[in-house]
Scaffold this motif. Structure first.
Motif, mmCIF file in Angstrom:
data_model
loop_
_atom_site.group_PDB
_atom_site.id
_atom_site.type_symbol
_atom_site.label_atom_id
_atom_site.label_comp_id
_atom_site.label_asym_id
_atom_site.label_seq_id
_atom_site.Cartn_x
_atom_site.Cartn_y
_atom_site.Cartn_z
ATOM 1 N N MET A 1 -4.361 -1.541 -4.585
ATOM 2 C CA MET A 1 -4.232 -0.245 -3.934
ATOM 3 C C MET A 1 -3.077 0.596 -4.461
ATOM 4 S SD MET A 1 -5.376 -1.183 -0.031
ATOM 5 C CE MET A 1 -4.684 -2.836 -0.012
ATOM 6 N N ASP A 2 -1.909 -0.033 -4.709
ATOM 7 C CA ASP A 2 -0.798 0.766 -5.218
ATOM 8 C C ASP A 2 -1.062 1.221 -6.642
ATOM 9 O OD1 ASP A 2 -0.532 -1.773 -6.275
ATOM 10 O OD2 ASP A 2 1.650 -1.751 -6.269
ATOM 11 N N VAL B 1 0.865 -1.179 0.000
ATOM 12 C CA VAL B 1 0.000 0.000 0.000
ATOM 13 C C VAL B 1 0.900 1.227 0.000
ATOM 14 C CG1 VAL B 1 -1.801 1.274 1.190
ATOM 15 C CG2 VAL B 1 -1.780 -1.226 1.259
ATOM 16 N N TYR C 1 -3.484 4.224 -6.515
ATOM 17 C CA TYR C 1 -2.840 5.484 -6.135
ATOM 18 C C TYR C 1 -1.981 6.032 -7.264
ATOM 19 C CZ TYR C 1 -0.094 8.930 -3.666
ATOM 20 O OH TYR C 1 0.503 10.096 -3.302
ATOM 21 N N LEU D 1 -9.940 4.037 1.670
ATOM 22 C CA LEU D 1 -8.636 4.238 1.032
ATOM 23 C C LEU D 1 -8.359 5.725 0.821
ATOM 24 C CD1 LEU D 1 -8.571 1.407 -1.671
ATOM 25 C CD2 LEU D 1 -7.171 1.565 0.383
#
Length: 387
Positions: A367-368, A248, A371, A274
């Motif tokens: 999640m990465d 993350v 982002y 998130l």
């Protein structure tokens, strides 16, 4: 005279130390956080990933002669690009932090995210390049890992470009001309471990996969490696169960406000948590028509981006995006709109882009990847003027 196996073992020192650093470091952190179940589980996972990579390196030591004689065989299996990149991130992020380096991972839109290839060999290529970039970049420097999908001539194939770029010491023209020959290394960095087999192995594996590797470098300015590899593409299996763990990213979206369009309560809770974790705020609406009305009635620059579900009642995400793009609102043409959907086939990505969306992010959310994708489209926030 030193025998080749002994020289090879010595040359692999820094390659072996990379996963060992993660294993030792994560073990230390795990022992210091025995009462924190979440952290402990994360550390143990990263230890497992690094151990698997270390095992693959040991196997490479044993079959180096087969690589040189083109007798090695690739172990083809189904691979998901996001999972592959997540594993690499788990291994390399800890090392970057311990060396005082800024490590960036940048990704584009993947039209094909599943393919057949040798995961261990692909990871070995990329980790070799990243390890070298870390090794020859001074503290405070930056290493960027960029992954893009290119157009393949055959529609049943997928081609990726992997770029590793650093701000390190660079490579001399003399060394650059024989960079992929065994046992080459820069005389300027005699204190750095390794005797120069890593890039030779990398080149051999890239050739074995039918790919290409190129390098550009200027002394004191940094080095850029580009690897292009092509594989047989696999069709996405909608809602396929996946147990994928990725790092993350410790991102910062403070000051950004998003319009979240999602009719599923659990999905909206996940994305909302998130965004809040990264310091952002959001407004939630439950269908495409509400999204159009909310955006149209908002003041200019109220929203920095829109997360748009696709399958919703009243008006779906494609229709809502087309309506937003047609509005007279000052931000209608420029606001980033991201498809957030479990529809992850290549045609779904094309449909999203044709509807006017900027990018497609499939569920379950990586999640990465979320982002890095969102950050690429956001305008930088400026500090308010001082009184």
């Amino acid at each position: 005279m030193v025998t080749l196996p002994l020289r090879f073992t010595s040359s692999m020192s820094h390659d072996i130390r990379t996963p060992m650093n993660a294993i030792v470091g994560m073990t230390t952190l795990a022992l210091a956080n025995l009462d924190n179940t979440d952290k402990l589980e994360d550390y143990l996972y990263k230890i497992s990933v690094s151990s698997q990579h270390l095992l693959s390196l040991i196997n490479d030591i044993l079959d180096m002669s087969q690589i040189e004689q083109s007798k090695i065989h690739l172990n083809l299996q189904a691979i998901r690009i996001e999972e592959l990149l997540g594993n690499i991130s788990s291994i390399m992020t800890t090392q970057a932090e311990s060396m005082g380096l800024c490590f960036n991972i940048e990704t584009g839109v993947f039209r094909h995210s599943r393919f057949t290839g040798d995961a261990l060999r692909i990871k070995q290529i990329l980790i070799n390049l990243l390890s070298n970039a870390f090794k020859f970049t001074l503290e405070g420097g930056t290493v960027t890992f960029r992954i893009e999908e290119l157009g393949a001539e055959n529609g049943e194939r997928v081609r990726y470009r992997f770029t590793v770029q650093d701000t390190g010491i660079g490579i001399s023209d003399k060394l650059l001309s024989r960079l992929f020959e065994p046992f080459n290394r820069s005389e300027k960095v005699s204190k750095v471990e390794g005797t120069g087999l890593g890039l030779s192995i990398t080149k051999g594996l890239v050739d074995l996969m039918g790919g290409t590797i190129q390098v550009e470098s200027k002394q004191e300015q940094g080095t850029k490696f580009e690897v292009e590899l092509e594989f047989d593409a696999l069709l996405e299996q909608e809602q396929q169960p996946r147990n994928v763990h990725v790092e993350v990213e410790s991102g910062d979206l403070s000051g950004y406000h998003f319009l979240l369009v999602e009719d599923n309560e659990i999905n909206s809770e996940i994305l909302g948590e998130l965004l809040q974790m990264w310091g952002a705020t959001f407004t939630l609406v439950c269908n495409g028509l509400q999204a159009v009305n909310e955006f149209n009635q908002s003041e200019p620059e109220t929203y920095d981006a829109i997360f748009m579900d696709i399958q919703m009642p009243v008006m779906n995400g494609y229709e809502a995006t087309r309506e937003i793009r047609k509005l007279a609102h000052p931000d209608a043409a420029s606001i980033p709109i991201f498809a957030m959907t479990a529809n992850a086939f290549a045609q779904d990505v094309r449909n999203a882009l044709e509807a006017g969306m900027n990018a497609h992010i499939s569920k379950p959310v990586e999640m990465d990847l979320l982002y890095s994708t969102v950050s690429k489209y956001l305008k930088k926030k400026t500090d308010p003027p001082q009184d």
